[in-house]
Design an enzyme around this catalytic site. Structure first.
Site, mmCIF file in Angstrom:
data_model
loop_
_atom_site.group_PDB
_atom_site.id
_atom_site.type_symbol
_atom_site.label_atom_id
_atom_site.label_comp_id
_atom_site.label_asym_id
_atom_site.label_seq_id
_atom_site.Cartn_x
_atom_site.Cartn_y
_atom_site.Cartn_z
ATOM 1 N N HIS A 156 6.099 -4.648 1.684
ATOM 2 C CA HIS A 156 5.990 -5.254 2.892
ATOM 3 C C HIS A 156 6.887 -4.957 3.976
ATOM 4 C CE1 HIS A 156 4.877 -9.046 4.892
ATOM 5 N NE2 HIS A 156 4.867 -9.658 3.873
ATOM 6 N N ASP A 371 -15.905 -1.472 1.763
ATOM 7 C CA ASP A 371 -16.928 -1.015 1.111
ATOM 8 C C ASP A 371 -16.469 0.407 0.837
ATOM 9 O OD1 ASP A 371 -19.254 0.098 -0.178
ATOM 10 O OD2 ASP A 371 -20.474 -0.617 1.727
#
Length: 437
Positions: A156, A371
Site C-alpha cells: 500500500h 482478461d
C-alpha cells in the site's frame, strides 16, 4: 458445508524485469508514507475451456514471462523501499505457483471469506511492504482444469486500488497479447502530494488493536433500488448506490458497536476519494500509480444515531465540498495546499475514543475486464483481512453483473456478531452467498 481446500505449493521464485531498469530512485509522497505499512490482497478467479487443455507448466511460464515484461514498464514495482524512496534496483517481484485437487465450482459454492488466505501469496518471514517485495503474485490451479486463481499482494506504500488495476490490466493484456493497449505508466511520486520528510521512514502508524472479523454482504440490483428510494430526501432526491449503501452500513455498524458499550462513542465514516476521477488529466494522468486520494468524513456525536437519509445528505455535501476545493485549487494553483489542509483536518479527527470506519469504493473500476486470455473473471475477492485482522474498513466492489454491489466489511469481531443479525441490513443484503459458475 465448506469444502477442505488443500493447497500444495509447487514453487516460489523471484521475477525480474525483462529489460534492466534505469538506475534511479522514485520519491514517495507524504500520503504514501502516511498510509499503514501493509499489503493488500486481491484474487481473480477464472474458468475457461483453454484452462482444461493447456498444461499448468505452460500457463505458469506465460504468466511469468508476461509479468517480467510488465515489470520492465512498471519497474519501481521490482525495486525496494529505502527510507522514503524506492530504489529501482530490479530486485524483482515474487511469483508463487500452487495446486489443489478441489474443483473451482465446488470451492466457490461453499467457501468462507477466511479460506481465501490459502489462495494469496504467502507472506514469508522478512517480507516487508515498506522494504521488499513490493509486489507478490500467485497462481493456483484447481483440479481437472476447472479453473485458476490469480492473486496479487501489493504494498500500500505505492499502490491504491486504481494503481492495482493499472498493474493487473497491463499484466493480463501482455499475457493475452493485447499489446496495443499496453503503454508506459507514470508514477506520481511527489507531483500531487509533497515528498515525505525523511523522518517518516522510522515512524509506524498503528493499526487498530481489537481483533476484527470480515464478512461479505451482497446487495442485488432490485434491493439497491429499494434502498435508494428509502435513502432519498428533499436535499438528495436521487442518491447514488455508494451513498445509500455506505450510509446504511455506517448506521448498522454504529448500532452494533453501541450495543456492546456502556456509554456510546462518537462515530465517524471516513470516505476515500480517487483524485484521478476528479482532476484534469493535464494535472494527473488517469492511470498514474501511487496513493492518489483525498477524503471527507461524516460524523455523529455519541448521543445521536446516523439516519440513512441524513447520512446520504451529509455524504453528498462532503463530496461536493471536495469537488469545489479541487476545482478552485487547480484554478488558483494551490492544489498541494488544499490537499494538505484536508489531510490536517482529517488527522485531527482520528482520536482513540471515536469509532472510525474507513470506506473505499472500487465501483465502476473495470476489474472484471482483467482478461489473461481466459475471458472475464468469474469472480474476484479480497484477502487483505487474512493478513491484517485488526483493521476496521469497508470496501465496495462491483458484482460480476455490474449492477449489484459486494460490501466487504471488517469490524471488531464482537460488533460483527451483532451486525450479521441486523435486520435492517439483511433487508437489503445477503450474507456471504455462494457463487455459482
Amino acid at each position: 458445508m465448506e469444502m477442505d481446500l488443500e493447497i500444495e505449493v509447487m514453487g516460489r521464485e523471484v521475477i525480474k524485469p525483462a529489460t534492466p531498469s534505469p538506475p534511479n530512485h522514485i520519491q514517495l509522497s507524504l500520503l504514501d508514507m502516511s498510509i499503514p505499512s501493509m499489503y493488500f490482497s486481491t484474487i481473480f478467479f477464472y474458468k475457461s475451456e483453454g484452462l482444461v487443455t493447456a498444461s499448468p507448466e505452460i500457463i505458469s511460464k506465460k504468466l511469468k514471462s508476461s509479468l517480467s515484461e510488465t515489470l520492465s514498464r512498471l519497474y519501481p514495482l521490482a525495486g525496494e523501499i529505502e527510507g522514503v524512496s524506492i530504489n529501482c534496483n530490479d530486485k524483482g517481484a515474487v511469483f508463487t505457483e500452487a495446486r489443489t485437487n478441489l474443483l473451482l465450482p465446488e470451492f466457490l459454492k461453499t467457501f468462507s471469506v477466511d479460506s481465501l488466505a490459502q489462495l494469496r501469496p504467502k507472506i514469508e518471514a522478512g517480507d516487508d511492504p515498506s522494504g521488499w517485495p513490493l509486489l507478490s503474485v500467485g497462481v493456483t490451479f484447481f483440479g481437472s482444469g476447472s479453473g485458476v486463481a490469480v492473486s496479487v499482494n501489493a504494498s500500500h506504500r505505492i499502490f491504491d486500488a486504481a494503481s492495482l488495476l493499472t498493474f493487473v490490466t497491463d499484466w493480463s493484456d501482455t499475457m493475452a497479447n493485447k499489446n496495443s493497449k499496453v503503454g508506459t505508466h507514470q508514477f506520481a511520486e511527489a507531483t500531487i502530494y509533497p515528498p515525505a520528510p525523511t523522518h517518516m521512514a522510522s515512524q509506524s502508524r498503528k493499526t487498530d488493536t481489537k481483533k476484527c472479523a470480515m464478512n461479505r454482504f451482497v446487495f442485488e440490483s432490485p434491493k439497491i433500488a429499494e434502498l435508494k428510494r428509502k435513502a432519498a430526501s428533499e436535499s438528495v432526491k436521487m442518491p447514488t448506490r455508494v451513498e445509500a449503501i455506505t450510509s446504511l452500513i455506517w448506521k448498522c455498524a454504529t448500532n452494533a458497536s453501541r450495543s456492546k458499550l456502556m456509554a456510546p462513542r462518537p462515530t465517524l465514516m471516513y470516505v476515500a476519494v480517487d483524485l484521478r476521477l476528479k482532476l484534469p488529466s493535464s494535472v494527473l494522468s488517469p492511470d498514474a500509480i501511487g496513493n492518489l486520494q483525498t477524503a471527507f468524513f461524516l460524523k455523529k456525536d455519541a448521543e445521536s444515531e446516523p439516519e440513512i437519509h441524513e447520512a446520504v445528505a451529509a455524504f453528498r455535501t462532503g463530496k461536493e465540498e471536495v469537488d469545489k476545493m479541487l476545482k478552485d485549487s487547480v484554478q488558483s494553483n494551490t492544489l498541494v495546499q488544499g490537499l494538505l489542509n484536508m489531510m490536517a483536518s482529517q488527522g485531527a479527527e482520528f482520536k482513540p475514543d471515536v469509532d472510525i470506519y474507513t470506506t473505499s469504493s472500487w465501483l465502476g473500476k473495470p476489474f472484471y475486464g482483467v482478461d489473461f486470455g481466459w475471458g472475464s473473471p468469474v469472480w474476484l475477492g479480497s484477502a487483505t483481512h487474512t493478513v491484517y485482522d485488526k483493521m476496521v474498513y469497508v470496501s465496495l466492489i462491483d458484482s460480476k453483473d455490474g449492477e449489484g454491489v459486494e460490501a466487504w466489511i471488517s469490524i471488531p469481531a464482537e460488533d460483527m456478531s451483532v451486525l450479521v443479525h441486523d435486520q435492517e441490513l439483511l433487508a437489503y443484503a445477503v450474507l456471504n452467498p455462494p457463487i455459482t459458475i
